[in-house]
Design an enzyme around this catalytic site. Structure first.
Site, mmCIF file in Angstrom:
data_model
loop_
_atom_site.group_PDB
_atom_site.id
_atom_site.type_symbol
_atom_site.label_atom_id
_atom_site.label_comp_id
_atom_site.label_asym_id
_atom_site.label_seq_id
_atom_site.Cartn_x
_atom_site.Cartn_y
_atom_site.Cartn_z
ATOM 1 N N LYS A 195 -32.713 -24.611 -39.842
ATOM 2 C CA LYS A 195 -33.143 -25.985 -39.211
ATOM 3 C C LYS A 195 -33.391 -27.000 -40.608
ATOM 4 O O LYS A 195 -32.991 -26.888 -41.700
ATOM 5 C CB LYS A 195 -34.709 -26.059 -38.680
HETATM 6 C C1 PLP Z 1 -35.179 -22.590 -33.643
HETATM 7 C C2 PLP Z 1 -35.448 -23.138 -32.147
HETATM 8 C C3 PLP Z 1 -36.585 -22.534 -31.781
HETATM 9 C C4 PLP Z 1 -37.611 -21.509 -32.335
HETATM 10 O O1 PLP Z 1 -37.946 -21.808 -33.533
HETATM 11 P P1 PLP Z 1 -38.413 -20.378 -34.354
HETATM 12 O O2 PLP Z 1 -38.915 -21.148 -35.538
HETATM 13 O O3 PLP Z 1 -37.039 -19.526 -34.826
HETATM 14 O O4 PLP Z 1 -39.350 -19.647 -33.963
HETATM 15 C C5 PLP Z 1 -37.149 -23.233 -30.446
HETATM 16 N N1 PLP Z 1 -36.343 -24.107 -29.606
HETATM 17 C C6 PLP Z 1 -35.138 -24.390 -30.208
HETATM 18 C C7 PLP Z 1 -34.336 -25.160 -29.628
HETATM 19 C C8 PLP Z 1 -34.746 -23.837 -31.687
HETATM 20 O O5 PLP Z 1 -33.492 -24.350 -32.027
#
Ligand code: PLP
Length: 396
Positions: A195
């Site tokens: 991210k």
């Molecule tokens: C990455 C992501 C999540 C979950 O995040 P985590 O930190 O991996 O639990 C939820 N929704 C979307 C759209 C994502 O890309």
């Protein structure tokens, strides 16, 4: 025409370029180490600092840090009041966590189809999903493109629904110049390494509601009304559990990393956008691939750079193109299998093929290309060269 690596030719590059990757520098490492040497590993001062800086960056009154983006979605769903029997509208194209959080609360995700150009929740498909049981909408800023927040806001207001934004792709994105993170009742972010900024694992919920912020803090720590530091300061052992909560706390050394990463967000975004501009330019000159559309009101955050394959112009399937690009050293990926097609949802909720035809047709053609801030110019050239090479070889 050059022989494809998948057919025994020379690959564009030897070392696989991943689709996403964190960027950790010495400053980040020093920040973490300093916190490891401090008195507080968890429930300490770095958490409130990170929350304040994050709230400020996205223009929200409150930010509550948790252990993952999934925990953020669970907390938001809980605080939205989603309970047994409630229905929640969720787009078909997203990561499974956007829907799972509804199930954690006993609710039923109702999958709505997406717009063909952007693959965002289609505003015209919301009304038909509405029932007396509808409690909330969870929108997703897929790839980093903000949804139509005005429309969703009005729709939720009109029908008395809670508006949750899964903005895990969209830190730094803007809608009509307004920052994502302040536009829905509850907004969630993830700090997974792929991210925009990373804390290893981590997440955040932002809101302008004081009561919701308070409930979120209680939920992340067992449903207990005060935290360890507050009791320490008040010189009191007494605490009460007022709600059912979880241990969704994030550590101080993760928040030290988050603070250090947040300071670099503008540069990270700039680089992601510059890469997207280069891809856009290159792919406008090639038959076989088409980038997703971008609305004029959107400032894109480019968590993903998604292309759709023009399968009519190619004598290959998405699987062929996926394999060929991987063989060239380009770590392409697919985001996402429509959530309603996963066995869990088909078995437990009776969803099936045909429920969301636009999402299902798009899914057959999707590929995510590498995009992350530490990509070198040479890496970008490799991606473009490999896409050209593969499209050329598979042209009808
Ligand atoms: C990455 C992501 C999540 C979950 O995040 P985590 O930190 O991996 O639990 C939820 N929704 C979307 C759209 C994502 O890309």
């Amino acid at each position: 025409m050059k022989k494809l690596a998948v057919d025994g030719g020379v690959p564009v590059r030897v070392k696989m370029l991943p689709y996403g990757h964190q960027w950790i520098d010495d400053q980040d490492i020093v920040a973490v180490v300093n916190t490891l040497r401090s008195d507080w590993l968890t429930t300490g001062p770095r958490i409130a600092e990170f929350e304040a800086a994050f709230a400020n960056r996205v223009g929200a009154k409150y930010a509550i840090a948790v252990s993952s983006g999934t925990a953020a979605l669970h907390a938001a769903s809980h605080v939205a009041g989603i309970q047994l029997g409630d229905e929640v509208i969720v787009p078909a194209i997203t990561f499974v966590a956007s829907a799972n959080c509804v199930v954690y609360c006993g609710g039923t995700p109702i999958f709505a189809d997406v717009e063909p150009g952007t693959l965002l929740l289609d505003p015209n498909r919301l009304e038909e999903k509405l029932t007396k049981k509808t409690k909330a909408v969870i929108s997703v800023d897929y790839a980093g493109h903000p949804v139509n927040y005005d429309h969703l806001h009005d729709f939720c207001n009109q029908h008395n629904l809670v508006f949750i934004s899964d903005a895990c792709h969209a830190l730094g994105a803007e809608y009509w110049g307004k920052k994502v993170g302040s536009l829905a009742d509850l907004n969630t972010f993830s700090f997974h390494p792929v991210k925009h900024i990373s804390t290893g694992e981590g997440g955040m919920i932002t809101t302008n509601g004081a009561d919701r912020a308070k409930a979120l803090r209680i939920f992340r720590s067992h449903g207990i009304a005060t935290d360890h530091r507050q009791r320490e300061e008040a010189n009191s052992w007494f605490y009460e559990m007022v709600d059912l909560g979880y241990n969704y706390r994030i550590t101080d050394f993760q928040c030290a990393l988050g603070l250090s990463q947040l300071a670099k967000l503008e540069n990270f975004l700039k680089r992601r956008r510059a890469i997207a501009v280069q891809y856009d330019k290159a792919f406008s000159q090639i038959q076989g691939v088409q980038p997703l559309s971008v609305r004029g009101d959107a400032t894109h955050a480019y968590h993903l750079y998604v292309i759709r394959l023009d399968l009519e112009a190619l004598k290959a399937t998405r699987q062929d193109v996926y394999r060929a690009l991987r063989a060239e050293g380009i770590g392409v990926n697919v985001h996402y299998i429509p959530v309603h097609l996963h066995p869990f949802y088909q078995n437990q909720f009776g969803t099936k093929k045909g429920d969301c035809p636009v999402a299902e047709a798009a899914y057959e053609r999707l590929l995510s290309l590498p995009i992350f801030p530490s990509m070198r110019d040479r890496d970008i050239e490799d991606v473009i060269a490999a896409v050209f090479k593969v499209c050329e070889a598979y042209r009808r």
